[in-house]
Structures are given as structure tokens and as C-alpha cells.
Write an enzyme that holds these catalytic residues in place. Structure first.
Site, mmCIF file in Angstrom:
data_model
loop_
_atom_site.group_PDB
_atom_site.id
_atom_site.type_symbol
_atom_site.label_atom_id
_atom_site.label_comp_id
_atom_site.label_asym_id
_atom_site.label_seq_id
_atom_site.Cartn_x
_atom_site.Cartn_y
_atom_site.Cartn_z
ATOM 1 N N SER A 10 0.819 -1.223 0.000
ATOM 2 C CA SER A 10 0.000 0.000 0.000
ATOM 3 C C SER A 10 0.849 1.268 0.000
ATOM 4 O O SER A 10 0.334 2.368 -0.151
ATOM 5 C CB SER A 10 -0.930 0.018 1.215
ATOM 6 N N GLY A 11 2.156 1.118 0.183
ATOM 7 C CA GLY A 11 3.035 2.294 0.232
ATOM 8 C C GLY A 11 3.413 2.781 -1.161
ATOM 9 O O GLY A 11 3.018 2.193 -2.178
ATOM 10 N N TYR A 12 4.169 3.858 -1.201
ATOM 11 C CA TYR A 12 4.572 4.421 -2.490
ATOM 12 C C TYR A 12 5.495 3.473 -3.266
ATOM 13 O O TYR A 12 5.350 3.304 -4.478
ATOM 14 C CB TYR A 12 5.287 5.764 -2.274
ATOM 15 N N VAL A 13 6.437 2.869 -2.577
ATOM 16 C CA VAL A 13 7.345 1.957 -3.273
ATOM 17 C C VAL A 13 6.594 0.692 -3.676
ATOM 18 O O VAL A 13 6.753 0.180 -4.791
ATOM 19 C CB VAL A 13 8.577 1.626 -2.388
ATOM 20 N N CYS A 150 17.257 5.778 -1.894
ATOM 21 C CA CYS A 150 17.054 6.600 -3.101
ATOM 22 C C CYS A 150 18.128 7.676 -3.254
ATOM 23 O O CYS A 150 18.750 7.801 -4.323
ATOM 24 C CB CYS A 150 15.656 7.197 -3.103
ATOM 25 N N ASN A 319 13.150 8.963 -7.701
ATOM 26 C CA ASN A 319 13.404 8.228 -6.451
ATOM 27 C C ASN A 319 12.596 6.950 -6.335
ATOM 28 O O ASN A 319 13.037 5.970 -5.735
ATOM 29 C CB ASN A 319 13.130 9.122 -5.234
HETATM 30 N N1 LIG Z 1 9.974 6.525 -0.965
HETATM 31 C C1 LIG Z 1 11.126 6.354 -1.571
HETATM 32 O O1 LIG Z 1 11.519 7.152 -2.449
HETATM 33 C C2 LIG Z 1 12.009 5.169 -1.233
HETATM 34 C C3 LIG Z 1 13.137 4.917 -2.040
HETATM 35 C C4 LIG Z 1 13.963 3.830 -1.731
HETATM 36 C C5 LIG Z 1 13.678 3.017 -0.636
HETATM 37 N N2 LIG Z 1 12.578 3.289 0.137
HETATM 38 C C6 LIG Z 1 12.318 2.386 1.252
HETATM 39 O O2 LIG Z 1 11.245 1.521 0.860
HETATM 40 C C7 LIG Z 1 10.444 1.190 2.007
HETATM 41 C C8 LIG Z 1 8.992 1.617 1.731
HETATM 42 O O3 LIG Z 1 8.988 3.026 1.532
HETATM 43 P P1 LIG Z 1 7.694 3.835 1.097
HETATM 44 O O4 LIG Z 1 8.170 5.161 0.679
HETATM 45 O O5 LIG Z 1 6.862 3.012 0.196
HETATM 46 O O6 LIG Z 1 6.965 3.964 2.515
HETATM 47 P P2 LIG Z 1 5.371 4.037 2.789
HETATM 48 O O7 LIG Z 1 4.715 4.741 1.657
HETATM 49 O O8 LIG Z 1 5.232 4.579 4.163
HETATM 50 O O9 LIG Z 1 4.910 2.520 2.752
HETATM 51 C C9 LIG Z 1 5.349 1.535 3.640
HETATM 52 C C10 LIG Z 1 4.257 0.500 3.772
HETATM 53 O O10 LIG Z 1 4.713 -0.519 4.659
HETATM 54 C C11 LIG Z 1 3.639 -0.949 5.477
HETATM 55 N N3 LIG Z 1 4.132 -0.970 6.863
HETATM 56 C C12 LIG Z 1 4.399 0.082 7.643
HETATM 57 N N4 LIG Z 1 4.868 -0.326 8.851
HETATM 58 C C13 LIG Z 1 4.868 -1.671 8.795
HETATM 59 C C14 LIG Z 1 5.206 -2.671 9.727
HETATM 60 N N5 LIG Z 1 5.659 -2.356 10.943
HETATM 61 N N6 LIG Z 1 5.081 -3.964 9.341
HETATM 62 C C15 LIG Z 1 4.632 -4.287 8.123
HETATM 63 N N7 LIG Z 1 4.265 -3.369 7.192
HETATM 64 C C16 LIG Z 1 4.405 -2.080 7.534
HETATM 65 C C17 LIG Z 1 2.484 0.037 5.357
HETATM 66 O O11 LIG Z 1 1.385 -0.641 4.803
HETATM 67 P P3 LIG Z 1 0.119 -1.132 5.703
HETATM 68 O O12 LIG Z 1 0.018 -0.254 6.900
HETATM 69 O O13 LIG Z 1 -1.016 -0.981 4.751
HETATM 70 O O14 LIG Z 1 0.437 -2.558 6.019
HETATM 71 C C18 LIG Z 1 2.985 1.086 4.370
HETATM 72 O O15 LIG Z 1 2.054 1.394 3.353
HETATM 73 C C19 LIG Z 1 11.072 1.931 3.204
HETATM 74 O O16 LIG Z 1 11.942 1.077 3.880
HETATM 75 C C20 LIG Z 1 11.842 3.057 2.530
HETATM 76 O O17 LIG Z 1 12.925 3.515 3.303
HETATM 77 C C21 LIG Z 1 11.741 4.347 -0.144
#
Ligand SMILES: NC(=O)c1ccc[n+]([C@@H]2O[C@H](COP(=O)([O-])OP(=O)(O)OC[C@H]3O[C@@H](n4cnc5c(N)ncnc54)[C@H](OP(=O)(O)O)[C@@H]3O)[C@@H](O)[C@H]2O)c1
Length: 352
Positions: A10-13, A150, A319
Site C-alpha cells: 500500500s506504500g509508495y514503493v 534513493c 526516487n
Molecule cells: N519513498 C522512496 O523514495 C524510497 C526509495 C527507496 C527506498 N525506500 C524504502 O522503501 C520502504 C517503503 O517506503 P515507502 O516510501 O513506500 O513507505 P510508505 O509509503 O510509508 O509505505 C510503507 C508501507 O509498509 C507498510 N508498513 C508500515 N509499517 C509496517 C510494519 N511495521 N510492518 C509491516 N508493514 C508495515 C504500510 O502498509 P500497511 O500499513 O497498509 O500494512 C505502508 O504502506 C522503506 O523502507 C523506505 O525507506 C523508499
């Protein structure tokens, strides 16, 4: 067809992984995990996927889901990934972890940069850093990959040729990063509220950015030398995109365009997702994040500053694509034996 599970879908990635994987001819997303949206259609959260994916989110146990897949992406925050990864590793399922939990080789770096003691330091050596341009052969044979951060991906891709060719004089490289709002993920906070976020050039981490650790580790990998990364990060008024501007001081004799070009060509010749941008005409004479939005390209360029014996290295990525899901699918393609470009060759959007 390889079966893929995405945890944190459900997250952005997670959403970006689903978007890219939906056009992949050799894989099928069998599970998109979300605790919050279990039972809802994926397009409710990722409306761009309406008509493309008919899947619903599932709230089943991530370890059980992973056990039914050939490969699992963990797109969850750091600290959450390491809670489930060890169990999944025992199932013989391939893993690509999007979080920082397995990027660093040195356990003490987690205390220094992330403020927690890594609970499974014994597993750090089992993960390959997931940047194909640096670790292609290792990724090909890997079961476990840690996708890069990123900001780190942007900086590493820009700086690796300079480090590898020994062009960097001294031990410190200054890296200035500008990043769009999606870099902070989908979870709202006061800092991401429209009224506070709109129009900013906000220095959110002028010193001590965590991604410094990855950049130092990977530059050491390509050069055998340990550089100190003096990194400053700014939140800017875009949704997607990163521009990393790195200030590399060189010896006066190395201030030679041909030498610098050679360093980049030698390292990246034939790379499918690296483009050099250094044009004498037109609007986009240097890398610009606006020009890579939605694509897996990393646009790299440089300028020479004779006044200060400096090479300014510029590196632009999306990113969420080259900085996250795109690099991860590139790694997946290598791990599963596909052409590395599969599902990744669409050009960027313009204008955006
Ligand atoms: N955004 C970027 O540009 C980027 C780039 C490279 C790497 N990343 C990394 O990729 C990962 C995801 O990033 P994102 O930007 O997609 O973050 P996000 O939008 O906050 O999404 C993370 C998702 O993980 C789930 N989650 C949160 N806490 C959790 C937990 N304790 N246990 C299991 N599921 C959990 C949540 O879904 P539910 O609550 O629906 O389960 C949430 O939608 C992070 O580690 C981030 O550092 C991000």
C-alpha cells in the site's frame, strides 16, 4: 511464470513495484500485502492501476505469503523488515528488501546511523547491495538483495566512476541532495501537510544523513578507498525526483574533461539505464529530475570548475523508480534470469 509477493504494497514503493511488475511478461503478482487495506482493491490506494490490476490487498501473515511465492519484495520501513526476513530466508524464497535493514555490511553502522542495534548481524553478509551497475554478477547469483536508498543510489551512480578511476583528491566528497516529497513515503506527517510542504526548499538533513553510510560503503567497494561523505539533503517542491550535486576536488592535472569522460565511459559503457547529459544547446544541458520521471534512467553529467579544482557531478533519478522499484525489478530480472531491461524500458514522461 514466477510468483511474486509484495509486502508493504500500500506504500509508495509498493505501488510502484505493482505498476512496473504489471507489465512484466514473466511474473505474476500473487499477493499484495497490506495490514490497513486488507480486502480492498489495490486500485483504491493506487488509482493509477485501475483497469490494470484486479487484485485485492491481503492481510495474511507475510511469512506465509512469502512461502507461496518464488520471490518476495519487502517494501516496509526499516526495522519492520528485519522482523520477518530471517523466517522468510529459511523458506528458500528469494528476497528483495527495499528497506535499509540489510544494506550495510558493518553491524556497528546501524548503531551509528540508524540508532538501533541490528538484531541479526549474522545475516548482513548474505545480502547483495542491489545496484546492478556495481554488483551485476553478484546479483545474478543472489537469493537475497538489499535495494539501495534513493538518495544513495543517485549519489553512488554519479560518484562511482570518479572514485573507481582515482580522480578524487583528498578524503571528503560533498554531496548535496534535493528530493521530492514521495521520498518520505506515503504516511502523512505535519511536515508533509500541503500548507507546510508546498513551495519549500527545506534543508531537512544538513548533516548526518543516513545514506552517507551506504555511499561510503559502495565507493569503497569500487575504489578500495574509504571516502567521507559530507551530505546535505533538502526537500524541494516536486513529488518525484532527486538531484544529487556532488563536489569532487581533484588534482589540477586531473581537471581534464577527457579524463573525466573516460572514467564514466569505462564504467558505464553499455549500461542500459545510464544516460550522459551534457549538451551545449537546448534547455536540458545537465541532468534534471524532471526528465527522468516515471523511468528507470539515471541521468549523469558533470562540469569542470578550474577556479577551485573541482568537478561538479550531477545525477538525476526518479526516487521511486531508479531509486527504488526500478532498480529492484532490474535486480529481480537478474536473479530470475530475465533480460535486465524487462518491464523497465518505457521512456520518462514529458512534460510533467
Ligand atoms: N519513498 C522512496 O523514495 C524510497 C526509495 C527507496 C527506498 N525506500 C524504502 O522503501 C520502504 C517503503 O517506503 P515507502 O516510501 O513506500 O513507505 P510508505 O509509503 O510509508 O509505505 C510503507 C508501507 O509498509 C507498510 N508498513 C508500515 N509499517 C509496517 C510494519 N511495521 N510492518 C509491516 N508493514 C508495515 C504500510 O502498509 P500497511 O500499513 O497498509 O500494512 C505502508 O504502506 C522503506 O523502507 C523506505 O525507506 C523508499
Amino acid at each position: 511464470m514466477f510468483k511474486i509477493a509484495v509486502i508493504g504494497a500500500s506504500g509508495y514503493v509498493g505501488g510502484e513495484l505493482l505498476r512496473i511488475l504489471s507489465s512484466h511478461p514473466g511474473v505474476e503478482v500473487m499477493a499484495a500485502h497490506s495490514r490497513k487495506y486488507a480486502g480492498d482493491y489495490v486500485y483504491r490506494v493506487h488509482p493509477n492501476l485501475k483497469g490494470t490490476l484486479t487484485l485485492r490487498f491481503t492481510g495474511e501473515d507475510p511469512v506465509k505469503l512469502a512461502g507461496e511465492a518464488d520471490l518476495v519484495f519487502l517494501a516496509v520501513p526499516h526495522g519492520a523488515s528485519v522482523k520477518v526476513t530471517p523466517e522468510i530466508m529459511e523458506l528458500g524464497v528469494k528476497i528483495i528488501d527495499m528497506s535499509a535493514d540489510f544494506r550495510l555490511k558493518e553491524p556497528s553502522a546501524y548503531e551509528l546511523w540508524y540508532g538501533y542495534k541490528h538484531p541479526r548481524p549474522d545475516l548482513l553478509g548474505k545480502f547483495i547491495y542491489g545496484l546492478a551497475e556495481l554488483h551485476r554478477d553478484e546479483i545474478r547469483g543472489a537469493d537475497f538483495v538489499a535495494a539501495p536508498g534513493c538518495n544513495a543510489a543517485a549519489a553512488i551512480l554519479g560518484l562511482a566512476p570518479m572514485a573507481r578511476s582515482g580522480l578524487i583528491s583528498g578524503d571528503v566528497v560533498v554531496v548535496d541532495v534535493k528530493v521530492g516529497s514521495s521520498g518520505a513515503g506515503g504516511k502523512p506527517s505535519p511536515a508533509t501537510h500541503f500548507s507546510e510542504r508546498f513551495g519549500v526548499i527545506r534543508p531537512y538533513k544538513p548533516a548526518g544523513h543516513r545514506h552517507s553510510a551506504e555511499i561510503e560503503q559502495e565507493l569503497e567497494f569500487v575504489s578500495g578507498r574509504r571516502y567521507k561523505i559530507a551530505m546535505s539533503a533538502h526537500a524541494v517542491n516536486i513529488v518525484r525526483g532527486i538531484l544529487a550535486t556532488s563536489h569532487v576536488f581533484v588534482k589540477p592535472g586531473d581537471l581534464d574533461q577527457r579524463k573525466v569522460w573516460r572514467a564514466y565511459r569505462e564504467m558505464y559503457e553499455g549500461e542500459p539505464f545510464i544516460r550522459f547529459v551534457r549538451d551545449k544547446k537546448g534547455l536540458y544541458r545537465y541532468p534534471d529530475p524532471k526528465i527522468v520521471v516515471g523511468s528507470n534512467f539515471a541521468d549523469l553529467g558533470f562540469e569542470i570548475d578550474e577556479h577551485t579544482d573541482r568537478v561538479v557531478v550531477l545525477s538525476a533519478i526518479d526516487n521511486l523508480v531508479k531509486g527504488a522499484a526500478g532498480s529492484a525489478v532490474q535486480a529481480m530480472n537478474l536473479m530470475l534470469g530475465f533480460d535486465e531491461r524487462t518491464a523497465l524500458s518505457q521512456p520518462a514522461l514529458h512534460p510533467v
